[in-house]
Design an enzyme around this catalytic site. Structure first.
Site, PDB file in Angstrom:
ATOM      1  N   HIS A  55     -71.170  -1.717   5.622  1.00  0.00           N
ATOM      2  CA  HIS A  55     -70.442  -1.251   7.217  1.00  0.00           C
ATOM      3  C   HIS A  55     -70.478   0.054   7.201  1.00  0.00           C
ATOM      4  CE1 HIS A  55     -68.036  -2.390  10.757  1.00  0.00           C
ATOM      5  NE2 HIS A  55     -67.206  -1.292  10.067  1.00  0.00           N
ATOM      6  N   TYR A  58     -74.687   1.380   5.956  1.00  0.00           N
ATOM      7  CA  TYR A  58     -75.808   0.754   6.669  1.00  0.00           C
ATOM      8  C   TYR A  58     -77.091   0.524   5.887  1.00  0.00           C
ATOM      9  CZ  TYR A  58     -73.493   1.519  11.216  1.00  0.00           C
ATOM     10  OH  TYR A  58     -72.738   1.782  12.335  1.00  0.00           O
ATOM     11  N   SER A 103     -67.964  -2.738  16.073  1.00  0.00           N
ATOM     12  CA  SER A 103     -67.413  -4.126  15.961  1.00  0.00           C
ATOM     13  C   SER A 103     -66.207  -4.200  15.195  1.00  0.00           C
ATOM     14  CB  SER A 103     -68.548  -4.923  15.272  1.00  0.00           C
ATOM     15  OG  SER A 103     -68.755  -4.325  14.026  1.00  0.00           O
ATOM     16  N   HIS A 104     -65.253  -5.255  15.349  1.00  0.00           N
ATOM     17  CA  HIS A 104     -64.229  -5.340  14.801  1.00  0.00           C
ATOM     18  C   HIS A 104     -64.157  -6.742  14.216  1.00  0.00           C
ATOM     19  CE1 HIS A 104     -60.529  -3.242  13.043  1.00  0.00           C
ATOM     20  NE2 HIS A 104     -61.464  -2.688  12.704  1.00  0.00           N
ATOM     21  N   GLN A 250     -56.072  -3.823   9.768  1.00  0.00           N
ATOM     22  CA  GLN A 250     -55.241  -2.622  10.030  1.00  0.00           C
ATOM     23  C   GLN A 250     -54.275  -3.168  10.967  1.00  0.00           C
ATOM     24  OE1 GLN A 250     -58.579  -3.181  10.387  1.00  0.00           O
ATOM     25  NE2 GLN A 250     -59.485  -1.218   9.905  1.00  0.00           N
ATOM     26  N   ASP A 278     -62.163  11.482  13.256  1.00  0.00           N
ATOM     27  CA  ASP A 278     -61.218  10.448  13.131  1.00  0.00           C
ATOM     28  C   ASP A 278     -61.062   9.622  11.940  1.00  0.00           C
ATOM     29  OD1 ASP A 278     -63.432   8.710  13.969  1.00  0.00           O
ATOM     30  OD2 ASP A 278     -62.071   7.261  14.079  1.00  0.00           O
TER      31      ASP A 278
END
Length: 749
Positions: A55, A58, A103-104, A250, A278
């Site tokens: 993730h 890559y 994506s999540h 999360q 972030d």
């Protein structure tokens, strides 16, 4: 238990470590030992495991993703490209727009509400980290079969999470799509996108430079949620025999994020930040290593100063936690006090956790003991690169040979009418208002167009009416039939949707959703789709600014359809000139732009009426797409069309039905010479749109199309309270609306 320090690791080379449990391969673990010249400490192992995950690194996809840079078209609008938190493009008048899709997927299957909510929160922080104010979100979604019991668990939770988080942030949700297919049954796709606006001079990058500059962690406290999210949850396939992995999901707090946004924008405005990142996937491991690697020196971090929600967290857990609503800023010493004042004003916790050094190492300490001593680039940017084997699946030829053209077609006008209603009422073609009505589409007052329009449009300057448009599209059925063409069709449709509103397409972001890279057939799909998308971007002149790869979307041996989702960003000089999709005035003339052929492979008709997938997808003609886009933009700008709608899933009849229902007006259609009614209504040939032309503009419009060589066929007129296909059938709008609007509520209410 003895703290695993750097010194202790050097003295105990034979200690067994849980590298496999953390998602690392044996050769990767050996490579880490080679880099460090010793075994890693537990904290170092935690960092490498999350940062070298599929993730984050890559590692299976980057050999193919390089094409997006190698084949990038020349584009003066590009200000920041691939490699940063999000890409940035120039939209004129001194404004820059940043946008990205991520994506999540896996978290949203485990915990639909929190998985989707934190997907929105994460993409918003990516946009914020570039220096921009987030102004809108979009959400391309895919679920299993609409009537499957688990869809009733996953979809409402995902929609509530997206709406709950985005609505609390005060961000309009202006676009996206919802697709149902049994291939997504155990692997829903929850992709989230965001647009942000700033002036050119306000762009910020993720780098830590300047020895002595302070590293400030601010936002929410760090908890135990999300540990292993990117390495254990997002980087392997689902298996019913494994635990539910709930700790890896999360937990979001949108009100904390809203404070974080306003706080961050204020410190930007006062120019207090030298670098910023972030905290999303991989948490502090990512933020510290990427900032240090992208900078000119090293970094020293005192990990025990990190504010915690749970005092029992170990150093490894703190480094792996993906707790939300956190940012990491690099601040010059003279600005620290003012930075802290602004954070206090917004009730945002801020802590100096370290500083930039003049060395070349990332060093992390825990109560005075050194637990990390690594070259930051080896963690952040120099992970493994896999050249995974790939080959065309054995079943691909048989799938393509199973041509949809052989399927039984309606034999009578009554059958044709019934199949029109069947397609319009099918879950994928039916109204998604039950879903989109849960999102605030108009908060902030700058939304000009929102779903179900072809693209979302927002005004970014209230004086000049400068605006931007965004559309997201992807058809996994097309990509299953031909991944190369399928990816190009996704780009073409998104490009067409943006142009249909009158906006000029500028650049793209993408979210590439595929099965396991360890399957050579899946890797072939990925390689072909990536090649197709890169080639199409070069031809259309729309560079890739960034994006996301989501692999391991499969349960056991069953992978999802290859699903490249493409987001196209466009600019429109005056949002007052945007073109809506609604047929709103009687007497408007309907023109079909483009050529219609017998193309039904992967079509909505073949799926709904025959439950069939086979043959080849529609032919791609990128020159035609570009020409169509130019005509739609010119016609919008010069007032030659009152409405426009692209033709894609469901063909012409789906587009006409949506535009008629949107405007509350019927239409009389005439089948053109050379076409039969069935092909006219249901073909999914690409490069087409239907437009409503005022009678006063017909000659000017047709002259323009003729001069440019774009086929424009008059197919009818806006009239009455029904869709009347002359010589075939008529469907009253009331009956059509019932079919179109009743499906989703009946399935999900």
């Amino acid at each position: 238990m003895t703290l695993d320090t750097v010194k202790h690791a050097a003295e105990t080379p034979d200690v067994e470590q849980p590298w496999a449990e953390l998602g690392l391969k044996k050769d990767e673990y050996e490579r880490i030992r080679e880099i460090l010249g010793r075994r890693p400490t537990g904290a170092e192992l935690a960092m490498y495991s999350v940062m070298w995950s599929e993730h984050c690194s890559y590692k299976s996809s980057k050999v193919h993703l390089r094409q997006f840079g190698e084949k990038a078209p020349e584009n003066d609008a590009m200000l920041v490209g691939i490699g940063e938190n999000a890409g940035v493009v120039d939209v004129g008048q001194g404004y820059a727009v940043t946008f990205k899709v991520e994506s999540h997927n896996h978290p949203s299957y485990i915990e639909p509400y929190q998985g989707a909510a934190t997907g929105v929160g994460g993409i918003v922080r990516d946009i914020l980290a570039m220096g921009a104010r987030p102004v809108a979100v979009v959400d391309p979604l895919r679920f299993g079969a609409a009537d499957h019991p688990d869809t009733k668990r996953v979809l409402p939770g995902v929609v509530a999470g997206i709406g709950g988080y985005g609505n609390c942030l005060g961000l309009p949700n202006i676009g996206g799509e919802v697709v149902f297919d049994s291939c997504y049954q155990g692997n829903p796709l929850v992709n989230a996108g965001c647009i942000g606006v700033m002036k050119h001079e306000d762009i910020h990058l993720a780098k830590a430079s300047g020895p002595g500059n302070k590293v400030i962690l601010y936002g929410a406290r760090t908890g135990g949620d999300g540990i292993g999210g990117v390495s254990v949850l997002a980087s392997e396939t689902f298996d019913d025999t494994k635990p539910t992995k709930r700790p890896a999901v999360q937990v979001g707090d949108p009100f904390q994020e809203k404070l974080l946004i306003e706080c961050t924008l204020e410190v930007f405005a006062e120019k207090l930040v030298a670098g910023i990142q972030d905290l999303g996937g991989a948490g502090l491991s990512c933020a510290t290593s990427e900032l240090a690697s992208a900078g000119t020196g090293g970094m020293r971090v005192e990990l025990d100063t990190v504010p915690l929600r749970d005092a029992t967290l170990s150093p490894e857990e703190i480094l792996m936690s993906e707790s939300q609503e956190r940012m990491c800023a690099i601040v010059e010493p003279q600005h620290v006090d003012r930075f802290m004042e602004i954070c206090e004003k917004w009730d945002v916790i801020a802590t100096v956790i370290g500083e930039v050094t003049d060395g070349d190492r990332l060093e992390i300490f825990w109560h005075g003991e050194q637990i990390v001593d690594v070259p930051p680039g080896t963690v952040a940017h120099e992970g493994p690169t896999y050249h995974r084997p790939y080959e065309r699946p054995e079943w691909q030829d048989a799938l393509q040979a199973d041509d949809a053209g052989k399927l039984a077609r309606p034999r009578t006008a009554d059958e044709l009418r019934a199949q029109v209603l069947q397609v319009v009422a099918s879950p994928n073609q039916a109204s998604k208002a039950w879903i989109t009505d849960q999102y605030d589409r108009f908060v902030q007052g700058n939304t000009v167009l929102a779903q179900p329009e072809d693209a979302g449009v927002v005004r970014i300057d209230e004086e000049t009416n400068l605006g931007v448009a965004i559309a997201t599209d992807g058809n996994g059925r097309y990509a299953k039939l031909d991944p190369y063409a399928g990816a190009q069709l996704a780009l073409a449709e998104s490009y067409r949707n943006v142009a249909a509103t009158g906006a000029k397409p500028l650049a793209i972001s993408n979210c590439l959703n595929f099965g396991s890279p360890e399957d050579p057939g899946v890797m072939w799909q990925f390689a072909e789709a990536t090649r197709g998308l890169a080639d199409a971007c070069l031809e259309l002149g729309t560079p890739v600014t960034g994006g996301n790869v989501s692999l391991y979307n499969q349960t056991g041996d069953t992978a999802i359809h290859p699903t490249p989702v493409v987001a196209v960003l466009g600019v429109i000089d005056d949002v007052n000139r945007r073109t809506p999709m609604a047929f709103a005035e009687e007497g408007q003339l309907l023109y079909l732009l483009g050529d219609t052929a017998e193309e039904f492979g992967g079509s909505a008709w073949s799926q709904v009426v025959h439950d069939h997938l086979g043959g080849l997808p529609p032919r791609v003609d990128l020159d035609r797409e570009k020409l169509l886009g130019e005509i739609l933009i010119s016609a919008s700008r010069d007032g030659m069309v009152d409405a426009a709608h692209d033709l894609s899933d469901g063909g012409l009849i789906q587009a006409v039905a949506e535009s008629c229902l949107r405007g509350g007006q019927g239409a009389r259609l005439v089948v053109p010479d050379g076409l039969d009614a069935f092909t006219f209504l249901f073909s999914e040939s690409a490069g087409r749109a239907v437009v409503a032309v005022p009678r006063s503009e017909e000659l000017r419009f047709t002259d323009m199309c003729g001069a440019r060589g774009l086929p424009a066929t008059r197919i009818g007129v806006v009239d009455g309270d029904a869709i009347d296909v002359q010589g075939e059938f008529s469907i009253a709008l009331e009956e059509l609306r019932t079919a179109y609007e009743a499906t989703i509520p009946a399935l999900l209410a």
